[in-house]
Scaffold this motif. Structure first.
Motif, PDB file in Angstrom:
ATOM      1  N   MET B   1      18.784  -0.560  20.835  1.00 63.99           N
ATOM      2  CA  MET B   1      19.210   0.831  21.037  1.00 63.99           C
ATOM      3  C   MET B   1      19.168   1.599  19.721  1.00 63.99           C
ATOM      4  N   GLU B   2      18.733   2.850  19.786  1.00 67.63           N
ATOM      5  CA  GLU B   2      18.602   3.647  18.579  1.00 67.63           C
ATOM      6  C   GLU B   2      19.954   3.976  17.978  1.00 67.63           C
ATOM      7  N   GLN B   3      20.069   3.794  16.670  1.00 73.13           N
ATOM      8  CA  GLN B   3      21.276   4.228  15.975  1.00 73.13           C
ATOM      9  C   GLN B   3      20.914   5.558  15.344  1.00 73.13           C
ATOM     10  N   VAL B   4      21.453   6.631  15.900  1.00 73.77           N
ATOM     11  CA  VAL B   4      20.966   7.963  15.572  1.00 73.77           C
ATOM     12  C   VAL B   4      21.086   8.301  14.088  1.00 73.77           C
ATOM     13  N   TRP B   5      22.138   7.805  13.438  1.00 81.87           N
ATOM     14  CA  TRP B   5      22.335   8.165  12.031  1.00 81.87           C
ATOM     15  C   TRP B   5      21.293   7.525  11.127  1.00 81.87           C
ATOM     16  N   TYR B   6      20.913   6.260  11.446  1.00 84.58           N
ATOM     17  CA  TYR B   6      19.865   5.618  10.642  1.00 84.58           C
ATOM     18  C   TYR B   6      18.538   6.363  10.803  1.00 84.58           C
ATOM     19  N   THR B   7      18.256   6.729  12.052  1.00 83.07           N
ATOM     20  CA  THR B   7      17.012   7.470  12.296  1.00 83.07           C
ATOM     21  C   THR B   7      17.023   8.792  11.543  1.00 83.07           C
ATOM     22  N   ALA B   8      18.161   9.490  11.649  1.00 77.37           N
ATOM     23  CA  ALA B   8      18.279  10.787  10.948  1.00 77.37           C
ATOM     24  C   ALA B   8      18.134  10.591   9.445  1.00 77.37           C
ATOM     25  N   ALA B   9      18.793   9.534   8.926  1.00 79.77           N
ATOM     26  CA  ALA B   9      18.718   9.280   7.482  1.00 79.77           C
ATOM     27  C   ALA B   9      17.277   8.998   7.061  1.00 79.77           C
ATOM     28  N   ALA B  10      16.552   8.245   7.868  1.00 79.46           N
ATOM     29  CA  ALA B  10      15.161   7.914   7.528  1.00 79.46           C
ATOM     30  C   ALA B  10      14.299   9.175   7.502  1.00 79.46           C
ATOM     31  N   TRP B  11      14.436  10.016   8.519  1.00 83.53           N
ATOM     32  CA  TRP B  11      13.608  11.231   8.587  1.00 83.53           C
ATOM     33  C   TRP B  11      13.985  12.216   7.480  1.00 83.53           C
ATOM     34  N   ILE B  12      15.297  12.362   7.245  1.00 83.24           N
ATOM     35  CA  ILE B  12      15.719  13.308   6.205  1.00 83.24           C
ATOM     36  C   ILE B  12      15.351  12.762   4.819  1.00 83.24           C
ATOM     37  N   GLY B  13      15.431  11.429   4.674  1.00 89.87           N
ATOM     38  CA  GLY B  13      15.004  10.817   3.412  1.00 89.87           C
ATOM     39  C   GLY B  13      13.531  11.091   3.144  1.00 89.87           C
ATOM     40  N   LEU B  14      12.730  11.002   4.194  1.00 92.68           N
ATOM     41  CA  LEU B  14      11.299  11.278   4.048  1.00 92.68           C
ATOM     42  C   LEU B  14      11.066  12.757   3.685  1.00 92.68           C
ATOM     43  N   ALA B  15      11.885  13.616   4.305  1.00 91.89           N
ATOM     44  CA  ALA B  15      11.776  15.060   4.010  1.00 91.89           C
ATOM     45  C   ALA B  15      12.143  15.336   2.553  1.00 91.89           C
ATOM     46  N   LEU B  16      13.178  14.641   2.071  1.00 93.31           N
ATOM     47  CA  LEU B  16      13.587  14.806   0.669  1.00 93.31           C
ATOM     48  C   LEU B  16      12.477  14.337  -0.272  1.00 93.31           C
ATOM     49  N   LEU B  17      11.900  13.182   0.054  1.00 95.22           N
ATOM     50  CA  LEU B  17      10.805  12.658  -0.771  1.00 95.22           C
ATOM     51  C   LEU B  17       9.640  13.660  -0.791  1.00 95.22           C
ATOM     52  N   ALA B  18       9.351  14.231   0.373  1.00 97.57           N
ATOM     53  CA  ALA B  18       8.264  15.220   0.460  1.00 97.57           C
ATOM     54  C   ALA B  18       8.549  16.420  -0.442  1.00 97.57           C
ATOM     55  N   SER B  19       9.808  16.870  -0.458  1.00104.13           N
ATOM     56  CA  SER B  19      10.172  18.020  -1.312  1.00104.13           C
ATOM     57  C   SER B  19       9.906  17.695  -2.769  1.00104.13           C
ATOM     58  N   LEU B  20      10.340  16.498  -3.193  1.00104.58           N
ATOM     59  CA  LEU B  20      10.202  16.127  -4.606  1.00104.58           C
ATOM     60  C   LEU B  20       8.727  16.009  -4.994  1.00104.58           C
ATOM     61  N   ILE B  21       7.945  15.374  -4.120  1.00102.10           N
ATOM     62  CA  ILE B  21       6.508  15.229  -4.408  1.00102.10           C
ATOM     63  C   ILE B  21       5.850  16.612  -4.450  1.00102.10           C
ATOM     64  N   SER B  22       6.214  17.449  -3.488  1.00100.26           N
ATOM     65  CA  SER B  22       5.637  18.795  -3.407  1.00100.26           C
ATOM     66  C   SER B  22       5.900  19.592  -4.678  1.00100.26           C
ATOM     67  N   ILE B  23       7.146  19.519  -5.155  1.00102.85           N
ATOM     68  CA  ILE B  23       7.504  20.262  -6.377  1.00102.85           C
ATOM     69  C   ILE B  23       6.718  19.700  -7.570  1.00102.85           C
ATOM     70  N   ARG B  24       6.574  18.380  -7.601  1.00106.71           N
ATOM     71  CA  ARG B  24       5.922  17.755  -8.752  1.00106.71           C
ATOM     72  C   ARG B  24       4.426  18.048  -8.808  1.00106.71           C
ATOM     73  N   ILE B  25       3.752  18.000  -7.666  1.00108.69           N
ATOM     74  CA  ILE B  25       2.282  18.122  -7.706  1.00108.69           C
ATOM     75  C   ILE B  25       1.780  19.507  -7.291  1.00108.69           C
ATOM     76  N   GLY B  26       2.678  20.382  -6.864  1.00109.89           N
ATOM     77  CA  GLY B  26       2.244  21.737  -6.522  1.00109.89           C
ATOM     78  C   GLY B  26       1.438  21.825  -5.239  1.00109.89           C
ATOM     79  N   ILE B  27       1.632  20.870  -4.334  1.00111.46           N
ATOM     80  CA  ILE B  27       1.017  20.938  -2.999  1.00111.46           C
ATOM     81  C   ILE B  27       2.128  21.315  -2.030  1.00111.46           C
ATOM     82  N   SER B  28       1.793  22.085  -0.999  1.00118.00           N
ATOM     83  CA  SER B  28       2.846  22.586  -0.107  1.00118.00           C
ATOM     84  C   SER B  28       3.638  21.440   0.523  1.00118.00           C
ATOM     85  N   VAL B  29       4.906  21.700   0.742  1.00117.50           N
ATOM     86  CA  VAL B  29       5.771  20.679   1.321  1.00117.50           C
ATOM     87  C   VAL B  29       5.311  20.321   2.731  1.00117.50           C
TER      88      VAL B  29
END
Lengths: 140, 386
Positions: B1-29
């Motif tokens: 069964m899905e544990q909603v908080w882990y799923t949310a944490a994984a997706w939001i973690g990926l979004a955070l990583l995308a923001s950091l990479i985007s800022i660093r390399i100048g490619i759109s988020v």
């Protein structure tokens, strides 16, 4: 000898050293000194206009503060520093502004804020020195 | 069964990583989020993890994001520029939509053997022009402040309107629900600017954000009605954005707050989801089709836009530049492909090909335009604020 000096300024240590040299040269030659801040990290291939506008506002604020700090330093040394900021590729933009403004010297700090990438792609200073229409002084 | 908080944490973690990479390399988020979603989705599929498989609540957030993104895109219109160059704007915008739409539709159906509806989705997804990609390129050179830049942006707007109309009307059920949807939307769009203006004056700027809740309410209500009529929620969202564009221009705080909500909570789910659904094996199996569809989009854009630029006496370099800019695509292309996948009009393999072609069209024409075709006059230099 130099009438118009263009200083590439990104707030790094190298750029600060170039600022000091620029102030000295401006005093010696009675030259006009202009500091250029290039906003090189605006998002490319954007998904929304809002993203570009937000990042541009952020860069305006960031470079506005950097250039203002440089202007204050120059003023304390008795030099009227003009400032300019433009978005774009750093080396290309510096060269373009040097051409448009008919500058006869470009000052670049040896190490800018793009150190990691410079190891692979060459520094902004190297690129400017190859393509600038005038003398280039790389300040170490 | 899905544990909603882990799923949310994984997706939001990926979004955070995308923001950091985007800022660093100048490619759109957005692009980074799609890429990370693609990597996470395929790794998840390979190792049998369901963490990055979209579920009901992720689908809702992603769907809502696409509606809000479309609303914000609609609110970008600049009526003055549009009116000043009405003829070229309309002509370039309409043909920039129509030819790629018909060309890609025909190619997907008659050459690739896609079903009628799948090929319609291909036509819609590949007809788009990314106003945001174009805008980002032009901001770098100040071209967005020139008449040429404004003409291109206004033409992009018309092309996107064509895409949204096609998406909203081609798959609709032509029954009484569509009549009700059309009538209600018409009345709402007619009266809504006055209501929003009143709301902003009377209740705007409060911490409970009544004006943003009102905008979301209208988007959801009209979106619900659109889906009931088997139309698409992005259609009323785009039109709603258009009619309140003037109010947004004068309300910077509202725009900033809308952007905060959208970029922090909504768009990551849309773009990451768009990436997770791109199947690497399907892509590898369809490389030829991918290249072919890319060229179909490019060629039909060139045929549609370039001659018109010359007819309207645009110099050669500017004509080439405008054509390449009009050939870009990203957000609306992804929204269209995802719509097709969600409703079962296309399968995952077709979805993967379409989204990859859309992304390629965001990158390749942009790079060519910047290197080889950039207009020589880029406008005056702007002085730094002191």
């Amino acid at each position: 000898m130099f009438r118009k000096i263009l200083l590439a300024y990104d707030g790094s240590d190298g750029a600060d050293r170039a600022l000091k040299v620029g102030i000295d040269l401006a005093k010696i030659h009675g030259a006009e000194l202009l500091a250029l801040g290039v906003q090189g990290n605006l998002p490319r291939f954007s998904g929304t206009i809002d993203e570009v506008q937000e990042e541009k506002l952020f860069a305006n604020d960031q470079y506005g503060k950097l250039l203002e700090a440089a202007r204050v330093k120059a003023k304390e040394a008795g030099i009227d520093l003009k400032t300019l900021m433009r978005p774009g590729h750093p080396a290309q933009t510096i060269v373009a502004v040097a051409k448009e403004g008919e500058f006869d010297l470009v000052l670049v700090g040896h190490t800018g804020l793009s150190g990691v990438w410079a190891a692979f792609l060459g520094t902004t200073a190297e690129k400017v020195s190859r393509h600038a229409p005038c003398s280039v002084l790389i300040v170490r | 069964m899905e544990q909603v908080w882990y799923t949310a944490a994984a997706w939001i973690g990926l979004a955070l990583l995308a923001s950091l990479i985007s800022i660093r390399i100048g490619i759109s988020v957005a692009l980074v989020e799609i890429f990370l979603g693609f990597v996470a989705g395929n790794l998840g599929a390979h190792f049998g993890s369901t963490l990055f498989q979209p579920n009901a609540w992720i689908n809702f957030l992603a769907g809502f994001a696409s509606v809000v993104l479309t609303f914000l895109a609609g609110a970008e219109i600049e009526p003055g520029a549009f009116r000043r160059q009405l003829k070229p704007t309309l002509a370039i915008g309409i043909l920039s939509f129509l030819l790629p739409f018909l060309g890609s539709w025909a190619y997907a159906h008659y050459v690739s053997g896609w079903t009628w509806q799948a090929s319609q989705i291909a036509g819609i997804a590949l007809s788009t022009t990314s106003m945001a990609v174009v805008y980002a390129v032009m901001v770098e050179t100040g071209l967005n402040e020139t008449e040429l830049g404004k003409l291109i942006l206004a033409a992009c707007f018309i092309t996107d309107l064509g895409t949204v109309l096609a998406l909203g009307l081609i798959f609709a059920n032509y029954d009484y629900w569509l009549v009700i949807f059309t009538l209600v939307t018409g009345v709402v769009l007619w009266r809504i600017p006055a209501v929003v203006r009143w709301l902003l004056t009377r209740w705007g700027g409060r911490v409970s954000e009544p004006e943003i809740k009102f905008i979301f309410l209208i988007l959801c209500a009209l979106g619900g009605l659109a889906v009931t009529a088997r139309s698409e929620a992005v259609l009323p969202a785009y039109l709603f954005g258009m009619v309140v564009a003037g109010l947004f221009v004068h309300n910077k705080v509202l725009i900033l707050r809308m952007r905060s909500i959208t970029f922090a909570l909504l768009t990551p789910f849309f773009f990451i989801k768009a990436g997770t659904l791109i199947s690497l094996p399907a892509l590898l199996a369809s490389l030829g089709l991918l290249v072919a569809l890319f060229w179909v989009k490019m060629i039909t854009k060139i045929i549609g836009v370039w001659p018109l630029c010359r007819i309207f006496r645009m110099p050669l370099r500017e004509s080439n530049y405008t054509t390449l800019m009009m050939a870009t695509g990203l957000t609306f292309g992804s929204i269209s492909a995802l719509f097709g996948f969600n409703y079962g009009y296309i399968d995952q393999s077709q979805y993967s090909v379409l989204v990859t072609v859309v992304i390629a069209s965001a990158v390749i024409p942009t790079i060519i335009a910047q290197i080889f075709c950039h207009p020589r006059h880029t406008g005056p230099l702007g002085e730094a604020k002191e």
